[in-house]
Design a protein around this motif. Sequence first.
Motif, mmCIF file in Angstrom:
data_model
loop_
_atom_site.group_PDB
_atom_site.id
_atom_site.type_symbol
_atom_site.label_atom_id
_atom_site.label_comp_id
_atom_site.label_asym_id
_atom_site.label_seq_id
_atom_site.Cartn_x
_atom_site.Cartn_y
_atom_site.Cartn_z
ATOM 1 N N LYS A 178 -1.709 -1.233 20.553
ATOM 2 C CA LYS A 178 -1.578 -0.439 21.777
ATOM 3 C C LYS A 178 -0.113 -0.134 22.066
ATOM 4 O O LYS A 178 0.262 1.006 22.365
ATOM 5 C CB LYS A 178 -2.202 -1.192 22.950
ATOM 6 C CG LYS A 178 -2.346 -0.362 24.215
ATOM 7 C CD LYS A 178 -3.193 -1.099 25.234
ATOM 8 C CE LYS A 178 -3.569 -0.213 26.398
ATOM 9 N NZ LYS A 178 -4.504 -0.906 27.326
ATOM 10 N N GLU A 179 0.733 -1.155 21.950
ATOM 11 C CA GLU A 179 2.163 -0.961 22.170
ATOM 12 C C GLU A 179 2.750 -0.037 21.107
ATOM 13 O O GLU A 179 3.564 0.850 21.407
ATOM 14 C CB GLU A 179 2.880 -2.315 22.138
ATOM 15 C CG GLU A 179 4.379 -2.222 22.380
ATOM 16 C CD GLU A 179 5.063 -3.574 22.294
ATOM 17 O OE1 GLU A 179 6.304 -3.619 22.289
ATOM 18 O OE2 GLU A 179 4.340 -4.597 22.216
ATOM 19 N N ASN A 180 2.316 -0.221 19.856
ATOM 20 C CA ASN A 180 2.801 0.640 18.781
ATOM 21 C C ASN A 180 2.352 2.078 18.971
ATOM 22 O O ASN A 180 3.108 3.022 18.686
ATOM 23 C CB ASN A 180 2.310 0.120 17.428
ATOM 24 C CG ASN A 180 2.920 -1.223 17.068
ATOM 25 O OD1 ASN A 180 3.867 -1.680 17.710
ATOM 26 N ND2 ASN A 180 2.377 -1.881 16.060
ATOM 27 N N LEU A 181 1.124 2.244 19.448
ATOM 28 C CA LEU A 181 0.608 3.589 19.706
ATOM 29 C C LEU A 181 1.474 4.302 20.739
ATOM 30 O O LEU A 181 1.838 5.472 20.568
ATOM 31 C CB LEU A 181 -0.841 3.506 20.193
ATOM 32 C CG LEU A 181 -1.477 4.804 20.689
ATOM 33 C CD1 LEU A 181 -1.589 5.802 19.551
ATOM 34 C CD2 LEU A 181 -2.853 4.532 21.294
ATOM 35 N N ARG A 182 1.823 3.590 21.784
ATOM 36 C CA ARG A 182 2.662 4.198 22.820
ATOM 37 C C ARG A 182 4.032 4.565 22.260
ATOM 38 O O ARG A 182 4.572 5.631 22.565
ATOM 39 C CB ARG A 182 2.813 3.224 23.997
ATOM 40 C CG ARG A 182 1.535 3.024 24.803
ATOM 41 C CD ARG A 182 1.689 1.900 25.811
ATOM 42 N NE ARG A 182 0.478 1.722 26.606
ATOM 43 C CZ ARG A 182 0.239 0.662 27.371
ATOM 44 N NH1 ARG A 182 1.145 -0.315 27.443
ATOM 45 N NH2 ARG A 182 -0.875 0.577 28.068
ATOM 46 N N TYR A 183 4.591 3.679 21.424
ATOM 47 C CA TYR A 183 5.907 3.958 20.849
ATOM 48 C C TYR A 183 5.850 5.193 19.961
ATOM 49 O O TYR A 183 6.730 6.063 20.029
ATOM 50 C CB TYR A 183 6.398 2.747 20.047
ATOM 51 C CG TYR A 183 7.731 2.984 19.390
ATOM 52 C CD1 TYR A 183 8.916 2.837 20.093
ATOM 53 C CD2 TYR A 183 7.808 3.389 18.053
ATOM 54 C CE1 TYR A 183 10.149 3.074 19.494
ATOM 55 C CE2 TYR A 183 9.036 3.622 17.444
ATOM 56 C CZ TYR A 183 10.199 3.474 18.175
ATOM 57 O OH TYR A 183 11.413 3.713 17.577
ATOM 58 N N VAL A 184 4.838 5.264 19.104
ATOM 59 C CA VAL A 184 4.710 6.418 18.220
ATOM 60 C C VAL A 184 4.513 7.691 19.034
ATOM 61 O O VAL A 184 5.116 8.732 18.745
ATOM 62 C CB VAL A 184 3.540 6.215 17.227
ATOM 63 C CG1 VAL A 184 3.310 7.482 16.406
ATOM 64 C CG2 VAL A 184 3.835 5.042 16.302
ATOM 65 N N ASN A 185 3.666 7.627 20.062
ATOM 66 C CA ASN A 185 3.429 8.805 20.901
ATOM 67 C C ASN A 185 4.718 9.312 21.538
ATOM 68 O O ASN A 185 4.933 10.520 21.665
ATOM 69 C CB ASN A 185 2.420 8.477 22.003
ATOM 70 C CG ASN A 185 0.992 8.428 21.490
ATOM 71 O OD1 ASN A 185 0.700 8.947 20.410
ATOM 72 N ND2 ASN A 185 0.114 7.810 22.241
ATOM 73 N N GLU A 186 5.565 8.389 21.945
ATOM 74 C CA GLU A 186 6.784 8.772 22.658
ATOM 75 C C GLU A 186 7.909 9.212 21.730
ATOM 76 O O GLU A 186 8.794 9.964 22.149
ATOM 77 C CB GLU A 186 7.265 7.593 23.513
ATOM 78 C CG GLU A 186 6.328 7.247 24.667
ATOM 79 C CD GLU A 186 6.724 5.948 25.344
ATOM 80 O OE1 GLU A 186 7.748 5.348 24.921
ATOM 81 O OE2 GLU A 186 6.024 5.520 26.280
ATOM 82 N N ASN A 187 7.878 8.767 20.470
ATOM 83 C CA ASN A 187 9.051 8.972 19.617
ATOM 84 C C ASN A 187 8.812 9.705 18.304
ATOM 85 O O ASN A 187 9.779 10.179 17.694
ATOM 86 C CB ASN A 187 9.682 7.607 19.291
ATOM 87 C CG ASN A 187 10.203 6.901 20.517
ATOM 88 O OD1 ASN A 187 11.279 7.198 21.013
ATOM 89 N ND2 ASN A 187 9.420 5.942 21.011
ATOM 90 N N PHE A 188 7.555 9.812 17.853
ATOM 91 C CA PHE A 188 7.316 10.387 16.531
ATOM 92 C C PHE A 188 6.153 11.369 16.559
ATOM 93 O O PHE A 188 5.373 11.423 17.518
ATOM 94 C CB PHE A 188 7.013 9.284 15.507
ATOM 95 C CG PHE A 188 8.228 8.563 15.007
ATOM 96 C CD1 PHE A 188 8.919 9.017 13.892
ATOM 97 C CD2 PHE A 188 8.699 7.424 15.661
ATOM 98 C CE1 PHE A 188 10.036 8.349 13.426
ATOM 99 C CE2 PHE A 188 9.820 6.750 15.202
ATOM 100 C CZ PHE A 188 10.490 7.222 14.084
ATOM 101 N N LEU A 189 6.063 12.085 15.467
ATOM 102 C CA LEU A 189 4.930 12.962 15.236
ATOM 103 C C LEU A 189 3.763 12.107 14.770
ATOM 104 O O LEU A 189 3.853 11.413 13.759
ATOM 105 C CB LEU A 189 5.287 13.999 14.163
ATOM 106 C CG LEU A 189 4.181 14.957 13.727
ATOM 107 C CD1 LEU A 189 3.876 15.946 14.842
ATOM 108 C CD2 LEU A 189 4.605 15.711 12.466
ATOM 109 N N ARG A 190 2.649 12.136 15.532
ATOM 110 C CA ARG A 190 1.471 11.372 15.150
ATOM 111 C C ARG A 190 0.704 12.123 14.077
ATOM 112 O O ARG A 190 0.298 13.262 14.268
ATOM 113 C CB ARG A 190 0.562 11.172 16.363
ATOM 114 C CG ARG A 190 0.831 9.984 17.223
ATOM 115 C CD ARG A 190 0.067 8.756 16.805
ATOM 116 N NE ARG A 190 -1.357 8.926 16.869
ATOM 117 C CZ ARG A 190 -2.078 8.841 17.977
ATOM 118 N NH1 ARG A 190 -1.501 8.603 19.130
ATOM 119 N NH2 ARG A 190 -3.376 9.008 17.934
#
Length: 951
Positions: A592-604
């Motif tokens: 969940k935390e990783n998902l938020r980080y990816v959403n905020e900083n990278f192209l999913r």
Amino acid sequence: MSRLDPFFDVVTTHSRIVVAVMVVLTLVVGAGAGMVGQSSSLEQFQGDSPEAEALSTIESNFTTGADNTTTAQLIVRGDDVLSKESLLELLSVQQSFRDSETVNETLAAENALVGMPNVVARTAIAQEQARALEQHRATLNATAEQLRGALGSLEQDPNGSAQAAFERVQANSSVEFTEEDAGTFEQAAQQLRAAETEQQRQAAYRLGSRGVLEDQFAAVAAEARALQSGPAPTLAEQRAQLESMDEAAVDRIVRSVLSENGGNERAFALMPTSYEPGSTDANATMLLVTQTTVGETAQGSASERLIDSQLEMRTIANDVTDKEVLVFGSGIISDEITRSMGDSLTIVGPLALLFVVVALTVAYRDLLDIVLGVLGIVAVLVWTFGFMGWAGISFNQIMIAVPVLLIGLSIDYAIHIFMRHREERNNEKTASDPRGAMTVAIAGVGIALIWVTATTAIGFLSNLTSPVPPIQDFGVVSAVGIGATMLIFGALIPALKVEIDELLESRGWSRQKTAFGTGGGAFSSVLSTGSTAARKAPYVVILLALLVSAGGVYGATQVDTSFNQEDFLADDPPGWMETLPGPFQPGEYSAKENLRYVNENFLREDSQAQILVEGSITDPGTLERVAATERDAAEKESVQTLSSGRANVESPLGVMRSVAATNDSFNATFAAADTDGNGIPDENLGAVYDELFSVAPGQAAGVIHRTEGGDYESLRLVISVSGGASGDEVTAEMRDLATGLDGDGLESTATGQTILFKIVQDDLLDTVIESLLITLVAVFAFLMVTYRITEGSATLGAFTLLPVVLSVSWILGTMALLGIPFNILTGMITSLTVGLGVAYSIHLSERYNQELDRRDSIWDAMYTAVTGTGGALLGSAATTVGGFGVLVFAILPPLQQFGIITGLTIIYAFLASVLVLPSLLVVWTWWFAPDETVDGVDTGTEAETSAIAED
């Protein structure tokens, strides 16, 4: 006497037969429990819709050259992730993936590992190869000029030796010549001397210069094409390349591939969206690992093969590099969802049972009754899971609530049966032996239990109207479970209790106990509050309840609806859970935390919307519409913009431009079809598509669908959207883009997981409204009919249901106050509130009507009903609330919210039944009760004032 009394008598008169039959049935039905499968895929929540059909069409008709694959994203965080040392570390990670059998067997055949070290190394290798080719080409050009000069000398000197001239050029050039080349040169010299026209003269010069070197020029061109389409360098070759470069050379390549103008789009997709183009400093980068799938999906369901490989990636990456590595992929997500389901059940199940045992200890104060109650719960669960196995219904995220739900409801039934049995054993007017008291008890509460079972089942089955399949399954399983509860606690447990009590009493053990809430005392005083208020000011009580409900109705309009991947991911458990005994300790959760980080900083990689365009896609204006859509997409807020400032859109036009840049044949076709010179083909699109499939079939099949007969039916656009964008925003903007593509024989549909999740979210709201209306109408009709038949008054059914309607508004208002949205579990709360809450009202109404036949006034009848049945209601409410309350310790957030809301639902239903319903029943008695019901009973209409004054 009720028409059902003979059936109730069977339980006590033939108790041994009943026990034997129920045990056999339990074994037969329970045999299916071993067949229950488990599913954590979010795709199971998607019903039928045009968008779902469009996505299915895309998955069937389009490929990307890497069919049946999923992508794991590894985020590497630390200082200087673009330095030479860091890039070499990442290559070591990739090599370790190749060395691991668990990981390597899942890797795709082509481009399985793509990260910045690969982009940098491949670019450096390509540049070196390109420089070598350019040098070779320059040498060939210089030699061709020497040959041309030699021909010029021979033209001036008719007696000059062609062989000698050729040998002089050969001596001054590094190009290797053959005897055939020498022959070609001599032939050109002869043609030059014999030329009569300028055209013949120039042809001779071409033959004697570039013509001599034609094979070598062709080889250089072929090698140049091979650089574009040939196999990628191996990891060993890439490592060797990086090791051969100094830090400055690495930085130079990094700046070139990540330059603002002319950079590599693939490289930008590997960098944070906040990355400054051209910089060699970055604190994070991404490694993409493409894996083959065997029936797995990328939305929360994956095979153990994929799960094991991604868990192994995480272990390897953190062992090989000292930087922080986050692994985000379908295998990790599936693992955490599955583990959180298991951990939640492991924690919640025992806690629910423990609470029930404690509560029953307080209520029963008898070990045997406690054991019988727990035995009944186990039997109910065996029946329920057995049915799921036989019916082929999988255990999913929603189903975790079913065992807790049935535990609470089972205890409700047990308490009502046992407490009424205890009352009758201490009632001088009825038989006091175990069998006789049980006969009266079952007859007394049996009708109420049947009505409760029916109305609760109606509440559950109303979920069949939901377009969300797992909610339908939840309704069916819960309805079967409540039916099993009625059979177990209406037949098996009473029959067992009769046999055991008689056996013990025959040996001198007294089994007479006092019913909880009777016999005076503090509990009786508290429980009598509702009857006292009904006697003193019934209309005031009703008015206050309506005012509170009005506030709840307003709050109901403020409740949001939620359905997204993050809802199903567990937060990292609180620290105190680490102190639990080993088997009950939950694991660690980071997705969940990783998902938020990816959403905020990278192209999913899995955050994409797609537009399916069907119809006359060979129409001349089709690609013009595609180009306009690409431009419009870049302006949408939900579309993911790379750090280069460009939107990430894959389309037929984009693929064509990419292929045209490396293939001369297609480039010619592409340019010929562009009549206005704007870079967009606008005629002969069928021929353009044909040539694209001829030179790049894999890329073409990813964006254009060609039938086996060669007809072109559809194309698609793939648009990367921000992982943090709301479903409402993505859906609205993608549908707007699709609308822009419509017309001139084209029909477009916006689809993708985010859009399908938004549809599920809307379906949840429809479920809330539809199930509530259906439940209310069905329960209202059922109670009206049954009370008309059994009590002679249909209006009693309406008055019995009214407190439940009020409690629905109270719970919705509470959800608004607590900020709890409708999700896959809380979305069923309205029908559950009616289904569960009506049980309390039915028990009290049924008891009140029974007491009207036994008492001299409605006040005596009401007091006895509220303190007698109210005590059982309080006990059942306490155990049910506790059973649901333990869900706050679940790992899954929706379960926590469901536990809170359902617990409050029970509290509200109990309060409505013991505080509001007595006043409603008094009003019903005064105005609507049949004459035969109140004959000989003081209704209080005349003596009300004096009675109140006496109080």
